[in-house]
Design a protein around this motif. Structure first.
Motif, PDB file in Angstrom:
ATOM      1  N   ASP A   1      66.124  20.614  48.807  1.00  0.00           N
ATOM      2  CA  ASP A   1      67.400  20.816  48.117  1.00  0.00           C
ATOM      3  C   ASP A   1      68.122  19.493  47.903  1.00  0.00           C
ATOM      4  OD1 ASP A   1      67.810  20.742  50.968  1.00  0.00           O
ATOM      5  OD2 ASP A   1      69.796  21.646  50.709  1.00  0.00           O
ATOM      6  N   ARG A   2      67.977  18.569  48.826  1.00  0.00           N
ATOM      7  CA  ARG A   2      68.575  17.243  48.673  1.00  0.00           C
ATOM      8  C   ARG A   2      67.818  16.418  47.637  1.00  0.00           C
ATOM      9  NH1 ARG A   2      71.590  15.719  53.348  1.00  0.00           N
ATOM     10  NH2 ARG A   2      72.774  17.533  53.981  1.00  0.00           N
ATOM     11  N   MET A   3      66.503  16.636  47.540  1.00  0.00           N
ATOM     12  CA  MET A   3      65.708  15.966  46.496  1.00  0.00           C
ATOM     13  C   MET A   3      66.222  16.367  45.118  1.00  0.00           C
ATOM     14  SD  MET A   3      61.835  16.366  48.012  1.00  0.00           S
ATOM     15  CE  MET A   3      61.027  15.750  46.540  1.00  0.00           C
ATOM     16  N   ARG A   4      66.480  17.663  44.934  1.00  0.00           N
ATOM     17  CA  ARG A   4      66.991  18.140  43.641  1.00  0.00           C
ATOM     18  C   ARG A   4      68.339  17.500  43.327  1.00  0.00           C
ATOM     19  NH1 ARG A   4      64.045  22.558  45.276  1.00  0.00           N
ATOM     20  NH2 ARG A   4      65.652  23.449  46.602  1.00  0.00           N
ATOM     21  N   ALA A   5      69.230  17.462  44.303  1.00  0.00           N
ATOM     22  CA  ALA A   5      70.553  16.867  44.087  1.00  0.00           C
ATOM     23  C   ALA A   5      70.431  15.370  43.777  1.00  0.00           C
ATOM     24  CB  ALA A   5      71.438  17.097  45.318  1.00  0.00           C
ATOM     25  N   PHE A   6      69.566  14.679  44.502  1.00  0.00           N
ATOM     26  CA  PHE A   6      69.347  13.241  44.294  1.00  0.00           C
ATOM     27  C   PHE A   6      68.813  12.989  42.879  1.00  0.00           C
ATOM     28  CE2 PHE A   6      66.847   9.304  44.770  1.00  0.00           C
ATOM     29  CZ  PHE A   6      67.749   8.475  45.403  1.00  0.00           C
ATOM     30  N   ALA A   7      67.854  13.809  42.459  1.00  0.00           N
ATOM     31  CA  ALA A   7      67.270  13.653  41.120  1.00  0.00           C
ATOM     32  C   ALA A   7      68.318  13.882  40.042  1.00  0.00           C
ATOM     33  CB  ALA A   7      66.099  14.621  40.937  1.00  0.00           C
ATOM     34  N   THR A   8      69.138  14.887  40.201  1.00  0.00           N
ATOM     35  CA  THR A   8      70.195  15.171  39.226  1.00  0.00           C
ATOM     36  C   THR A   8      71.215  14.040  39.196  1.00  0.00           C
ATOM     37  OG1 THR A   8      69.900  17.545  39.503  1.00  0.00           O
ATOM     38  CG2 THR A   8      72.007  16.808  38.598  1.00  0.00           C
ATOM     39  N   GLU A   9      71.649  13.616  40.372  1.00  0.00           N
ATOM     40  CA  GLU A   9      72.669  12.562  40.466  1.00  0.00           C
ATOM     41  C   GLU A   9      72.216  11.261  39.805  1.00  0.00           C
ATOM     42  OE1 GLU A   9      74.815   9.832  43.938  1.00  0.00           O
ATOM     43  OE2 GLU A   9      73.770  11.666  44.512  1.00  0.00           O
ATOM     44  N   HIS A  10      70.935  10.944  39.905  1.00  0.00           N
ATOM     45  CA  HIS A  10      70.445   9.656  39.416  1.00  0.00           C
ATOM     46  C   HIS A  10      69.674   9.741  38.099  1.00  0.00           C
ATOM     47  CE1 HIS A  10      71.914   7.620  42.936  1.00  0.00           C
ATOM     48  NE2 HIS A  10      71.389   8.571  43.677  1.00  0.00           N
ATOM     49  N   GLY A  11      69.633  10.912  37.492  1.00  0.00           N
ATOM     50  CA  GLY A  11      68.983  11.054  36.194  1.00  0.00           C
ATOM     51  C   GLY A  11      67.473  10.888  36.248  1.00  0.00           C
ATOM     52  N   ILE A  12      66.865  11.301  37.350  1.00  0.00           N
ATOM     53  CA  ILE A  12      65.410  11.214  37.478  1.00  0.00           C
ATOM     54  C   ILE A  12      64.807  12.285  36.582  1.00  0.00           C
ATOM     55  CG2 ILE A  12      63.452  11.512  39.046  1.00  0.00           C
ATOM     56  CD1 ILE A  12      65.289  10.405  41.285  1.00  0.00           C
ATOM     57  N   ASP A  13      64.114  11.840  35.534  1.00  0.00           N
ATOM     58  CA  ASP A  13      63.525  12.792  34.590  1.00  0.00           C
ATOM     59  C   ASP A  13      61.999  12.707  34.587  1.00  0.00           C
ATOM     60  OD1 ASP A  13      63.249  10.360  33.341  1.00  0.00           O
ATOM     61  OD2 ASP A  13      64.176  10.971  31.457  1.00  0.00           O
ATOM     62  N   PHE A  14      61.444  12.159  35.654  1.00  0.00           N
ATOM     63  CA  PHE A  14      60.002  12.143  35.862  1.00  0.00           C
ATOM     64  C   PHE A  14      59.717  13.015  37.081  1.00  0.00           C
ATOM     65  CE2 PHE A  14      62.090   8.358  37.504  1.00  0.00           C
ATOM     66  CZ  PHE A  14      61.715   8.312  38.836  1.00  0.00           C
ATOM     67  N   PRO A  15      58.471  13.483  37.254  1.00  0.00           N
ATOM     68  CA  PRO A  15      58.181  14.365  38.386  1.00  0.00           C
ATOM     69  C   PRO A  15      58.524  13.710  39.732  1.00  0.00           C
ATOM     70  CG  PRO A  15      56.365  14.386  36.833  1.00  0.00           C
ATOM     71  CD  PRO A  15      57.298  13.294  36.397  1.00  0.00           C
ATOM     72  N   TYR A  16      59.274  14.441  40.532  1.00  0.00           N
ATOM     73  CA  TYR A  16      59.607  14.054  41.905  1.00  0.00           C
ATOM     74  C   TYR A  16      58.982  15.138  42.770  1.00  0.00           C
ATOM     75  CZ  TYR A  16      62.635  12.163  45.686  1.00  0.00           C
ATOM     76  OH  TYR A  16      63.135  11.589  46.836  1.00  0.00           O
ATOM     77  N   LEU A  17      57.920  14.786  43.461  1.00  0.00           N
ATOM     78  CA  LEU A  17      57.042  15.749  44.111  1.00  0.00           C
ATOM     79  C   LEU A  17      57.185  15.726  45.627  1.00  0.00           C
ATOM     80  CD1 LEU A  17      53.889  14.847  41.986  1.00  0.00           C
ATOM     81  CD2 LEU A  17      55.652  16.559  41.481  1.00  0.00           C
TER      82      LEU A  17
END
Length: 184
Positions: free
Chosen positions: A89-105
């Protein structure tokens, strides 16, 4: 936080195959992220101050690299039972916050990190189009201070790999927090 540096690049080592869940639970494989000109596999996590210091630069450089035909995936292998800030759940928040638009696995059993020999976050593995390792270095010459960057090592190395299939002979190790391995 145990500071680690990546080992010297083992030129020509083949990328280890994987299939891991992304942030929505969809399975993503190495073949899914493989680029026509090369592939970049990044071991990272949310809580590491080294990752936090470079994430905006990394997201920017990834966008540039995709236009050169480089496929990208980030993998989180830390034991999040002992480091809850790295939980899914923190990975999802981190990805959203930083605009990560590549796979984060998520590498929950840590088998992919072990197969790659990942040691720290961030740890960059740059492969040519044949999935042969050509880069195992740092993102740039100022990992903790974006204002002092004079050399964008990762971007230059991956562009070279995309153009020639071969990485730079001289590489400076990446450094960051050690992977948080499960006990036992």
């Amino acid at each position: 936080m145990a500071l680690k540096e990546t080992p010297i690049c083992d030129f020509g080592a083949l990328a280890a195959d994987f299939t891991l869940p992304d942030l929505s639970g969809m399975k993503v494989s190495l073949q899914d992220v493989r680029g026509v000109s090369g592939t970049l596999i990044i071991f990272m996590c949310n809580h590491c101050p080294y990752v936090q210091a470079i994430i905006e630069r990394l997201v920017r450089d990834v966008r540039d690299l995709r236009t050169a035909g480089i496929g990208i995936a980030a993998i989180m292998s830390n034991d999040y039972s002992t480091h809850p800030e790295d939980a899914p759940d923190r990975m999802r928040a981190f990805a959203t916050e930083h605009g990560i638009d590549f796979p984060y696995l998520l590498d929950e059993d840590q088998s992919v990190a072990r197969a790659y020999g990942a040691v720290c976050t961030p740890d960059f593995f740059g492969y040519n189009s044949d999935l042969e390792l050509q880069y195992r270095g740092r993102i740039d010459d100022s990992p903790m201070d974006a204002g002092n960057v004079t050399r964008r090592d990762l971007l230059a190395a991956m562009r070279l790999i995309a153009d020639t299939g071969v990485g730079p002979g001289e590489q400076v190790p990446s450094m960051g927090c050690s992977i948080k391995w499960r006990s036992g």
